[in-house]
Design an enzyme around this catalytic site. Structure first.
Site, PDB file in Angstrom:
ATOM      1  N   MET A   1      -6.526   3.638   9.514  1.00  0.00           N
ATOM      2  CA  MET A   1      -5.866   2.414   9.088  1.00  0.00           C
ATOM      3  C   MET A   1      -5.110   1.748  10.243  1.00  0.00           C
ATOM      4  O   MET A   1      -4.661   2.420  11.169  1.00  0.00           O
ATOM      5  CB  MET A   1      -4.914   2.692   7.929  1.00  0.00           C
TER       6      MET A   1
ATOM      7  N   GLY B   1       0.828  -1.206   0.000  1.00  0.00           N
ATOM      8  CA  GLY B   1       0.000   0.000   0.000  1.00  0.00           C
ATOM      9  C   GLY B   1       0.857   1.249   0.000  1.00  0.00           C
ATOM     10  O   GLY B   1       2.062   1.202   0.233  1.00  0.00           O
TER      11      GLY B   1
ATOM     12  N   ASP C   1       1.106   1.770   9.405  1.00  0.00           N
ATOM     13  CA  ASP C   1       0.713   1.062  10.628  1.00  0.00           C
ATOM     14  C   ASP C   1       1.811   1.067  11.694  1.00  0.00           C
ATOM     15  O   ASP C   1       1.527   0.834  12.867  1.00  0.00           O
ATOM     16  CB  ASP C   1       0.375  -0.398  10.312  1.00  0.00           C
TER      17      ASP C   1
ATOM     18  N   PHE D   1      -6.597   9.431   2.236  1.00  0.00           N
ATOM     19  CA  PHE D   1      -6.160  10.828   2.292  1.00  0.00           C
ATOM     20  C   PHE D   1      -4.810  10.932   2.997  1.00  0.00           C
ATOM     21  O   PHE D   1      -3.912  11.649   2.552  1.00  0.00           O
ATOM     22  CB  PHE D   1      -7.214  11.657   3.028  1.00  0.00           C
ATOM     23  N   ALA D   2      -4.661  10.195   4.103  1.00  0.00           N
ATOM     24  CA  ALA D   2      -3.444  10.278   4.911  1.00  0.00           C
ATOM     25  C   ALA D   2      -2.272   9.557   4.265  1.00  0.00           C
ATOM     26  O   ALA D   2      -1.146  10.061   4.250  1.00  0.00           O
ATOM     27  CB  ALA D   2      -3.702   9.716   6.309  1.00  0.00           C
ATOM     28  N   ARG D   3      -2.512   8.361   3.730  1.00  0.00           N
ATOM     29  CA  ARG D   3      -1.395   7.565   3.221  1.00  0.00           C
ATOM     30  C   ARG D   3      -0.821   8.086   1.907  1.00  0.00           C
ATOM     31  O   ARG D   3       0.289   7.725   1.525  1.00  0.00           O
ATOM     32  CB  ARG D   3      -1.812   6.102   3.069  1.00  0.00           C
TER      33      ARG D   3
ATOM     34  N   ARG E   1      -4.324  -2.703  10.644  1.00  0.00           N
ATOM     35  CA  ARG E   1      -4.910  -4.041  10.639  1.00  0.00           C
ATOM     36  C   ARG E   1      -4.749  -4.746  11.986  1.00  0.00           C
ATOM     37  O   ARG E   1      -5.708  -5.162  12.616  1.00  0.00           O
ATOM     38  CB  ARG E   1      -4.259  -4.893   9.540  1.00  0.00           C
TER      39      ARG E   1
END
Length: 403
Positions: free
Chosen positions: A195, A13, A152, A325-327, A197
């Site tokens: 986000m 990602g 993450d 938006f953030a990543r 996981r």
């Protein structure tokens, strides 16, 4: 250094570091080893399998500094697992009966690559280790040096992964605007899905950044737009256990008193419970090439919305996700400094034939070093005893219970 050729790829990602890391590698090699040829494989391991690469030209070298201004990846990403032959065949990346690892290795050899830089998370870098091992067993010397990226911040044993600080900061900016929706209608429930996981670090760090950001606002006393409207009322991470009914009772009091409730939820919170419920109902859970549940298909924020909206008596509820938006943001100042240090070490290690992943090694007192591939793992959990997290939860007014 005759006969050396450098390749790079980004995979997995997006994170707010990929463009800057690519630019940094180009700049560093141009400074210390300008005679080496540089290429980039388009769309990660997919480009390796398909032989799709970009030659880094002189003009690209001169303008590489501009890449620090952008988010995304200037060379493209994909999620490809070289040891998952069936998935690679299904996607048309290799032919039936071919070993993707062998196809990728032969492509690197054919392209004359002797140094490979992988910019990605644990899956990307452990796949690179498999590739290097395969080539070594077949008499081809390849040095692989990875850079750790993931919003993450869950790579073992790396203290801070590239892009995570920026993602938290930009997620806070995102929700500073979205929180104003609390003024749009009475008894509104807003769930901010962040986000993460298996690791709640980003959700917790985004909450902290949001609190720091909104603390500096000046408000007009006596009106609705005040510190209470900007408050977070509940925060839920994969590492935390909570009693739904007790939380609903606590939050109902907030709703009744103020007319709005704000929750921050990690996209992996209660994931196992949600998956079990869906599978029990006969639904087929979609997974990616690495076997991970596709979180966008199980809708964790929607599950929390369904659980709490009725119990809180919400007349309006909405889920807002800051993830994309953030990543996709450009790296902030903190991350730029982190990227530069890791890039410099990555190039030095590569030129010295040392493979691994650069990062601050938590098992060696946070020393910045090239960490051995066998020690790289994903799924690092956020430490709920982290002092700043205790301050966040005190401000939220919620009891923390470990899962």
């Amino acid at each position: 250094m005759a006969g050396r050729k450098v390749a790079m790829l980004t995979a997995g990602g997006l994170a707010p570091c990929l463009s800057s890391a690519v630019g940094g590698l180009i700049e560093r090699y141009s400074d210390v080893a300008p005679e080496l040829d540089l290429i980039a494989y388009r769309s990660g391991y997919q480009g390796v399998l398909l032989g799709d690469s970009i030659e880094i030209t002189g003009d690209m070298r001169e303008k590489a500094h501009l890449l620090h201004r952008f988010g995304g990846s200037p060379i493209g990403n994909s999620r490809v697992k070289l040891t998952n032959a069936a998935d690679c065949v299904k996607r048309g990346l290799v032919k039936e009966g071919e070993n993707p690892l062998k196809v990728a290795a032969e492509r690197l050899a054919a392209d004359g690559v002797t140094i490979l830089h992988t910019i990605g998370g644990d899956d990307t870098n452990t796949t690179a280790a498999d590739l290097a091992a395969y080539l070594g067993q077949n008499g081809y010397d390849l040095t692989v040096v990875g850079l750790p990226k993931t919003v993450d911040n869950d790579i073992v044993p790396i203290r801070q992964s590239l892009g995570a600080w920026t993602a938290a900061d930009v997620g806070a900016q995102f929700f500073d605007n979205v929180s104003n929706e609390q003024s749009a209608a009475p008894r509104t429930l807003i769930i901010h899905e962040v986000m993460g996981r298996h690791c709640g670090w980003l959700t917790a760090a985004t909450a902290r950044a949001y609190m720091q950001r909104t603390k500096t606002h000046d408000y007009v006393g006596g009106l609705l737009m005040d510190a209470q409207l900007k408050k977070i009322d509940g925060l839920y991470l994969p590492e935390m256990r909570f009693d739904r009914d007790a939380e609903a009772s606590r939050l109902r009091e907030v709703m009744d008193r103020y007319g709005y409730v704000t929750l921050f939820v990690s996209e992996g919170a209660c994931m196992d419970v949600i998956v079990q419920e869906l599978e029990a109902s006969g639904e087929n859970i979609k997974r990616d090439a690495f076997g991970h549940v596709k979180l966008d298909t199980i809708n964790v924020g929607g599950w929390f919305q369904k659980q709490f909206a009725a119990l809180l008596g919400a007349e309006r509820s909405l889920v807002q996700k800051s993830g994309y938006f953030a990543r996709s943001a450009p790296a902030n100042g903190e991350d730029l400094r982190l990227i530069q240090g890791m890039v410099d070490l990555a190039v030095e290690s590569a030129l010295n034939g040392v493979s691994g992943v650069t990062g601050h090694d938590e098992d060696q007192n946070g020393k910045l070093r090239t960490i051995e591939f066998p020690r790289i793992k994903g799924g690092k959990h956020f430490d709920l005893s982290t002092p700043w997290f205790g301050d966040v939860m005190t401000a939220v007014g919620q009891t923390v219970e470990k899962a």
